[in-house]
Design an enzyme around this catalytic site. Structure first.
Site, PDB file in Angstrom:
ATOM      1  N   TYR A  29      64.344  44.067  29.604  1.00 15.78           N
ATOM      2  CA  TYR A  29      64.553  43.657  28.213  1.00 15.78           C
ATOM      3  C   TYR A  29      64.358  42.145  28.101  1.00 15.78           C
ATOM      4  O   TYR A  29      64.854  41.390  28.940  1.00 15.78           O
ATOM      5  CB  TYR A  29      65.962  44.027  27.750  1.00 15.78           C
ATOM      6  CG  TYR A  29      66.240  45.514  27.764  1.00 15.78           C
ATOM      7  CD1 TYR A  29      65.488  46.390  26.976  1.00 15.78           C
ATOM      8  CD2 TYR A  29      67.258  46.050  28.549  1.00 15.78           C
ATOM      9  CE1 TYR A  29      65.740  47.755  26.988  1.00 15.78           C
ATOM     10  CE2 TYR A  29      67.517  47.408  28.559  1.00 15.78           C
ATOM     11  CZ  TYR A  29      66.755  48.258  27.779  1.00 15.78           C
ATOM     12  OH  TYR A  29      67.009  49.615  27.783  1.00 15.78           O
ATOM     13  N   HIS A  75      57.174  59.110  25.690  1.00 16.71           N
ATOM     14  CA  HIS A  75      58.140  58.030  25.856  1.00 16.71           C
ATOM     15  C   HIS A  75      59.323  58.241  24.915  1.00 16.71           C
ATOM     16  O   HIS A  75      59.159  58.739  23.800  1.00 16.71           O
ATOM     17  CB  HIS A  75      57.464  56.684  25.554  1.00 16.71           C
ATOM     18  CG  HIS A  75      58.231  55.519  26.077  1.00 16.71           C
ATOM     19  ND1 HIS A  75      59.284  54.959  25.390  1.00 16.71           N
ATOM     20  CD2 HIS A  75      58.101  54.803  27.225  1.00 16.71           C
ATOM     21  CE1 HIS A  75      59.767  53.954  26.097  1.00 16.71           C
ATOM     22  NE2 HIS A  75      59.075  53.837  27.217  1.00 16.71           N
ATOM     23  N   PHE A 119      65.501  50.464  32.038  1.00 16.35           N
ATOM     24  CA  PHE A 119      66.211  51.007  30.879  1.00 16.35           C
ATOM     25  C   PHE A 119      67.686  50.621  30.826  1.00 16.35           C
ATOM     26  O   PHE A 119      68.334  50.802  29.792  1.00 16.35           O
ATOM     27  CB  PHE A 119      66.079  52.538  30.789  1.00 16.35           C
ATOM     28  CG  PHE A 119      64.691  53.021  30.520  1.00 16.35           C
ATOM     29  CD1 PHE A 119      64.111  52.876  29.264  1.00 16.35           C
ATOM     30  CD2 PHE A 119      63.945  53.618  31.536  1.00 16.35           C
ATOM     31  CE1 PHE A 119      62.824  53.317  29.014  1.00 16.35           C
ATOM     32  CE2 PHE A 119      62.651  54.063  31.296  1.00 16.35           C
ATOM     33  CZ  PHE A 119      62.091  53.917  30.028  1.00 16.35           C
ATOM     34  N   ASP A 156      59.102  46.931  31.669  1.00 17.80           N
ATOM     35  CA  ASP A 156      59.590  45.646  32.162  1.00 17.80           C
ATOM     36  C   ASP A 156      60.993  45.423  31.608  1.00 17.80           C
ATOM     37  O   ASP A 156      61.450  46.168  30.748  1.00 17.80           O
ATOM     38  CB  ASP A 156      58.635  44.498  31.807  1.00 17.80           C
ATOM     39  CG  ASP A 156      58.378  44.338  30.317  1.00 17.80           C
ATOM     40  OD1 ASP A 156      58.762  45.226  29.541  1.00 17.80           O
ATOM     41  OD2 ASP A 156      57.782  43.314  29.928  1.00 17.80           O
TER      42      ASP A 156
END
Length: 229
Positions: free
Chosen positions: A77, A193, A88, A75
């Site tokens: 920031y 990740h 990102f 989701d």
């Protein structure tokens, strides 16, 4: 300000005529239901991010026919000013987020170039989060609002096209969507990740960008310029 800013943003996206509007999410009432739920949070005093005009930006910058690669995030920031609607991507004034630092290092980018990934999106990289909205200071607040249906449908739609694409799946949530992809026609490159909290440390050195470009070249496509200069 409108009393229904997210519904208004959805209406504007509909007016754009985007090819993504063919997804069931936009045709069966789900989009309106999700927008209404987010608008309810705004009416209750929550600060929702990113700005309404940027909520559908991943789909606007990278139309379905233009997709060459897919990167999935969680989701936006949750700090005001940091997100711009692309997974990102960072446009804030503070230090780069830890995960993005790892991503950019793997891409060979100079940190001084910043973290705005718009250049990737405009080359055909779909940078799509599982939730297109979040609340200030509350990461993950909208992950159960229904946005994930859009993400699933977008992945499936790219997979259903005849044109080859590469999917870079980082972390358990993204890797779970590998089942939606026809891997006989598309490239799928999985890893852990990029977060420094990933104890396995199996993202650094996995060469996702080099592997993606080699796969694209093997299938008659041009490489993506991943470096930010």
């Amino acid at each position: 300000m409108s009393a229904t800013p997210v519904a208004d943003a959805l209406a504007a996206f509909r007016a754009s005529g985007s090819p993504w509007l063919a997804l069931p999410f936009f045709g069966n009432g789900t989009a309106e239901a999700v927008a209404a739920r987010v608008d309810e949070r705004i009416a209750a005093g929550a600060r929702v991010l990113p700005a309404p005009t940027q909520i559908f930006r991943a789909l606007t910058e990278t139309p379905l026919p233009a997709v060459r690669a897919v990167i999935l995030g969680q989701d936006p920031y949750p700090t005001p000013g940091d997100a711009n609607g692309l997974a990102f991507s960072f446009v804030g004034s503070g230090r780069l987020p830890a995960s993005l630092k790892v991503i950019l290092a793997e891409a060979g980018s100079d940190r001084a170039a910043g973290g705005d990934l718009t250049a990737w999106a405009r080359q055909g990289v779909l940078l799509l989060n599982s939730a297109l909205t979040v609340e200030a200071g509350k990461a993950g607040a909208h992950l159960r609002f229904g946005w994930a249906r859009l993400t699933d449908e977008a992945v499936a739609a790219v997979s259903a096209r005849p044109e080859p694409a590469v999917f870079l799946l980082w972390g358990a949530q993204a890797r779970a969507r590998a089942a939606l992809i026809d891997q006989t026609r598309h490239g799928v490159f999985e890893s852990g990740h990029p977060s420094p909290l990933n104890r396995a440390r199996d993202f650094p050195g996995s060469d996702p960008f080099g592997r993606a470009n080699r796969w694209l070249a093997e299938h008659g496509d041009q490489p993506i310029e991943w470096r930010l200069d």
